[in-house]
Design an enzyme around this catalytic site. Structure first.
Site, PDB file in Angstrom:
ATOM      1  N   ASP A  94       0.823  -1.211   0.000  1.00  0.00           N
ATOM      2  CA  ASP A  94       0.000   0.000   0.000  1.00  0.00           C
ATOM      3  C   ASP A  94       0.852   1.255   0.000  1.00  0.00           C
ATOM      4  OD1 ASP A  94       0.407  -1.131   2.785  1.00  0.00           O
ATOM      5  OD2 ASP A  94      -0.251   0.881   3.310  1.00  0.00           O
ATOM      6  N   ASN A  95       2.173   1.113   0.060  1.00  0.00           N
ATOM      7  CA  ASN A  95       3.072   2.264   0.025  1.00  0.00           C
ATOM      8  C   ASN A  95       3.868   2.344  -1.275  1.00  0.00           C
ATOM      9  OD1 ASN A  95       2.285   3.167   2.536  1.00  0.00           O
ATOM     10  ND2 ASN A  95       3.960   2.176   3.628  1.00  0.00           N
TER      11      ASN A  95
END
Length: 537
Positions: free
Chosen positions: A284-285
């Site tokens: 998610d980063n």
């Protein structure tokens, strides 16, 4: 306190033109507000920033204002700090948070989403589109048990590093502004049971898109294939238009995936080149655009140690250590491939792209290290010799404490003729006395390097210029950021703006600013904020 108000005027910020395609073209939540909840079959939820007690503009980046079609004088508009601290909305803004999932430290975490980020809207300037996003502006439906806020220390680090990376030539989200909120935020910085109140702050981040691998993973995990296809087509239309018209759904997905792989590969090469360690490479980063995103416990490889991670949470596993970042990027791309598999229908072409990532990264990394060492681009017949030299470099540099930025910057000025002790000219890059075995390894590597340099037969001045264009003199060392944070917490913001100015020209000599290119001082070796950091940093 009342909700953020919409403000109107006839100049300054009102020159911003909003066209909120993400909200308009993709399905959204029917419920507004920040109530925490699981959100299915939508990509965004309407939520407004939380107004704050006493907003105050601390710093801004004129270059980012220029991206938006504004000039530096816009920061003097009395509404500027209100808007970019979350206390007011401009006409045309439609604030929302997005829904995504992700793998955190290798484990599927389910729904995550914008837990402390609120998108204000999309600004159109000419043929470019930029999303304005506030980080630390209050809770959203995706905040889970958190408060959605940010503290000054983490916000200073995000603001400065976003701009530093851009000026280093590394793809990144940008930072428009840094504002104090006037509120206190409680954080347990070391996760040791000692929470404390800290000054609250908000950063306005800017990017063409904040889509992450996790947006696609969340839809796949919920078997929302129709929405997955819709999001892919939206991304192609708005962020990958240069790919042109492609064929059926499977062809579109593969073409897009190949481009995402390529952008991610290039990003990894840049991180490794400048010695940047992200610290939290969860899926998610990672940005679909191949930009550096989410500056949490990042760090710079001062002591050259490929096994170092700046993240206290990762201290045992070291999953996100410097030397493993390209492999993690490939693993994350595998998870993205799994997510879009329903659109492709067969594994082989996706696997082919993942294998290409590995081979193309190896080739690009060879060229990158060759450039850092002052060698010309290797021919195919030289690959084995270059790989052997790079392996020798890696072993020599990790044999003792060598400051990576200082070593490579100074290497451009070392006489490439044969010497018994060529490392003597690079002594200033070492932390403490260099053991005899380490010196022998460094000298052996340097003499092998200089033999190749002499074969290249480049003019000395040309070689120095080429090396100085890829080896920065100034990077945002953690201790430098911490000194700026210390001063800011005492009400002095001059160090933030001074660092911002220094980091605008990281490859140039800046007379009178040599202190910003110095080795990490001994006092900073173990001080909190100067070495490793937690995810709350």
């Amino acid at each position: 306190m009342t909700s953020a108000t919409t403000t109107h005027a006839t100049n300054g910020l009102d020159a911003l033109r909003f066209d909120n395609a993400f909200v308009r073209e993709l399905p959204g939540d029917v419920e507004a507000g920040s109530r925490r909840r699981q959100v299915a079959r939508v990509l965004h939820s309407p939520v407004e920033p939380t107004p704050t007690a006493a907003p105050r503009l601390v710093a801004f980046a004129p270059e980012v204002l220029e991206l938006l079609g504004l000039d530096a004088a816009t920061s003097q508009d009395e509404r500027f700090e209100r808007v970019f601290s979350g206390n007011a909305l401009l006409a045309g803004m439609q604030p929302f948070a997005t829904c995504y999932g992700g793998h955190q430290f290798g484990n599927w975490a389910g729904q995550l989403g914008d837990g402390r980020a609120i998108n204000l809207g999309e600004v159109v300037n000419g043929d470019r589109r930029y999303t304005l996003q506030l980080k630390g502006a209050g809770p959203t439906p995706y905040s889970r048990t958190a408060d959605g806020l940010a503290v000054l220390r983490s916000s200073v680090r995000e603001f400065l590093c976003s701009e530093a990376m851009h000026h280093l030539g590394v793809p990144t989200t940008r930072a428009l502004s840094l504002c104090l909120t006037g509120d206190e935020v409680v954080r347990d910085m070391l996760y040791d049971g000692h929470p404390a109140a800290e000054p609250g702050a908000v950063v306005c981040r800017v990017s063409p898109s904040f889509l992450r691998f996790g947006h696609f993973q969340m839809l796949a995990a919920r078997d929302e294939t129709d929405l997955l296809a819709q999001l892919l087509d939206f991304d192609l239309r708005h962020n990958f238009a240069a790919l042109g018209a492609v064929g059926d759904r499977a062809e579109r997905a593969l073409t897009w995936f190949a481009e995402v792989c390529d952008r991610t590969r290039r990003l990894m090469v840049h991180w490794m080149r400048v010695g940047f360690v992200h610290g939290v490479m969860n899926t998610d980063n990672l940005s679909i655009l191949g930009e550096t995103i989410d500056y949490g416990p990042y760090g710079w490889l001062e002591d050259y140690d490929p096994d170092w991670t700046p993240n206290t949470t990762d201290a045992g596993q070291k999953r996100y250590r410097y030397g493993y970042q390209p492999a993690i990027a490939q693993w994350n791309l595998l998870q993205l491939a799994n997510a879009i598999y329903p659109l492709v229908g067969e594994a082989e072409p996706l696997e082919s792209q993942l294998k290409a990532f590995e081979t193309e990264y190896a080739s690009a990394a060879r060229e990158m290290w060759s450039a850092k060492l002052g060698l010309t681009t290797p021919m195919a017949s030289e690959h084995a010799a270059r790989d052997s030299l790079i392996e020798a470099m890696d072993a020599a540099l990790r044999s003792t404490e060598i400051d990576m930025p200082i070593f490579f910057r100074a290497l451009a000025d070392v006489d490439a003729r044969a010497h018994d002790d060529p490392f003597a000219a690079l002594e200033a890059s070492a932390y403490g006395q260099v053991p005899a075995a380490a010196r022998a390894a460094l000298n052996a590597f340097l003499n092998d390097l200089f033999a190749l340099v002499r074969q290249d037969n480049q003019p000395v001045a040309e070689r120095r210029q080429r090396m100085n264009a890829v080896n920065p003199k100034y990077v945002l060392r953690n201790y430098m950021a911490q000194l700026a944070i210390d001063a800011a917490e005492g009400g002095d913001f001059s160090r933030i703006n001074e660092l911002l100015d220094v980091l605008r020209t990281p490859y140039a000599e800046q007379p009178g600013r040599e202190e910003h290119a110095a080795r990490r001082p001994e006092w900073a070796r173990t001080r909190v904020g100067c070495s490793m950091l937690s995810c709350s940093s």
